[in-house]
Design a protein around this motif. Structure first.
Motif, PDB file in Angstrom:
ATOM      1  N   ALA A  24       0.841  -1.204   0.000  1.00 54.31           N
ATOM      2  CA  ALA A  24       0.000   0.000   0.000  1.00 54.31           C
ATOM      3  C   ALA A  24       0.873   1.251   0.000  1.00 54.31           C
ATOM      4  O   ALA A  24       0.582   2.220  -0.713  1.00 54.31           O
ATOM      5  N   ILE A  25       1.948   1.223   0.776  1.00 58.12           N
ATOM      6  CA  ILE A  25       2.874   2.361   0.794  1.00 58.12           C
ATOM      7  C   ILE A  25       3.504   2.537  -0.574  1.00 58.12           C
ATOM      8  O   ILE A  25       3.594   3.653  -1.098  1.00 58.12           O
ATOM      9  N   ALA A  26       3.931   1.440  -1.192  1.00 57.82           N
ATOM     10  CA  ALA A  26       4.539   1.520  -2.516  1.00 57.82           C
ATOM     11  C   ALA A  26       3.547   2.050  -3.546  1.00 57.82           C
ATOM     12  O   ALA A  26       3.887   2.876  -4.392  1.00 57.82           O
ATOM     13  N   ALA A  27       2.299   1.596  -3.465  1.00 63.35           N
ATOM     14  CA  ALA A  27       1.273   2.059  -4.408  1.00 63.35           C
ATOM     15  C   ALA A  27       0.940   3.531  -4.198  1.00 63.35           C
ATOM     16  O   ALA A  27       0.630   4.247  -5.156  1.00 63.35           O
ATOM     17  N   ALA A  28       1.010   4.001  -2.962  1.00 63.53           N
ATOM     18  CA  ALA A  28       0.704   5.402  -2.662  1.00 63.53           C
ATOM     19  C   ALA A  28       1.813   6.338  -3.119  1.00 63.53           C
ATOM     20  O   ALA A  28       1.611   7.545  -3.194  1.00 63.53           O
ATOM     21  N   ASP A  29       2.982   5.784  -3.425  1.00 60.85           N
ATOM     22  CA  ASP A  29       4.137   6.550  -3.913  1.00 60.85           C
ATOM     23  C   ASP A  29       4.475   7.738  -3.008  1.00 60.85           C
ATOM     24  O   ASP A  29       4.115   8.879  -3.295  1.00 60.85           O
ATOM     25  N   PRO A  30       5.175   7.464  -1.912  1.00 56.72           N
ATOM     26  CA  PRO A  30       5.517   8.529  -0.978  1.00 56.72           C
ATOM     27  C   PRO A  30       6.498   9.564  -1.538  1.00 56.72           C
ATOM     28  O   PRO A  30       6.736  10.589  -0.903  1.00 56.72           O
ATOM     29  N   THR A  31       7.033   9.342  -2.730  1.00 55.17           N
ATOM     30  CA  THR A  31       7.939  10.328  -3.329  1.00 55.17           C
ATOM     31  C   THR A  31       7.182  11.464  -4.002  1.00 55.17           C
ATOM     32  O   THR A  31       7.778  12.466  -4.363  1.00 55.17           O
ATOM     33  N   THR A  32       5.868  11.315  -4.154  1.00 56.10           N
ATOM     34  CA  THR A  32       5.051  12.343  -4.795  1.00 56.10           C
ATOM     35  C   THR A  32       4.654  13.405  -3.776  1.00 56.10           C
ATOM     36  O   THR A  32       3.929  13.112  -2.825  1.00 56.10           O
ATOM     37  N   PRO A  33       5.128  14.646  -3.960  1.00 57.05           N
ATOM     38  CA  PRO A  33       4.726  15.713  -3.031  1.00 57.05           C
ATOM     39  C   PRO A  33       3.214  15.934  -3.088  1.00 57.05           C
ATOM     40  O   PRO A  33       2.605  15.913  -4.154  1.00 57.05           O
TER      41      PRO A  33
END
Length: 136
Positions: A24-33
């Motif tokens: 879920a964290i990978a799908a949410a893409d935490p690198t996207t501001p």
């Protein structure tokens, strides 16, 4: 009568939950501001990196097998991830009647984890090289 803790179902359920959380964290893409995952509260309120800053991006990198990037985002979290996997595997094996050494039972484990976390917190705040590169 054995408890759920002694059954392999407990570590399997926890492991499944952890894998689902990582995906879920990978799908949410935490690198996207401005994405789904919020900014670290410590960074948002105080403007400094906490020991966990970069952990979401580190998890995303681990799910994509980008180990060097994972270490760059949060080296301590990578180490703690390895330790958690070790503890989980020892728990799973114990429920299956097998044994392996488990670091969680060692006398100094909590102290070492605490000291490592405190040192990582301070080192990431140092404003000079090579420590300034640890900020994310």
């Amino acid at each position: 009568m054995s408890s759920l803790h002694d059954s392999p179902l407990a570590p399997i359920a926890i492991g499944t939950g952890a894998i689902c959380s990582c995906m879920a964290i990978a799908a949410a893409d935490p690198t996207t501001p401005g994405g789904v995952i919020p900014v670290c509260p410590t960074k948002a309120l105080l403007g400094i990196n906490c020991p966990g800053c970069g952990a979401m991006r580190m998890i995303q990198c681990l799910t994509q097998f980008r180990f060097a990037d994972a270490v760059r985002y949060n080296a301590l979290a990578v180490l703690f991830t390895v330790l958690l996997l070790w503890a989980w595997l020892a728990w799973l094996l114990k429920t299956l009647g097998k044994t392996m050494p488990n670091w969680t039972g060692w006398k100094w484990s909590p102290h070492v984890v605490g000291v490592l976390t405190a040192v990582w917190f301070v080192v990431r705040l140092l404003p000079f090289e090579p420590f300034a590169q640890l900020r994310v």
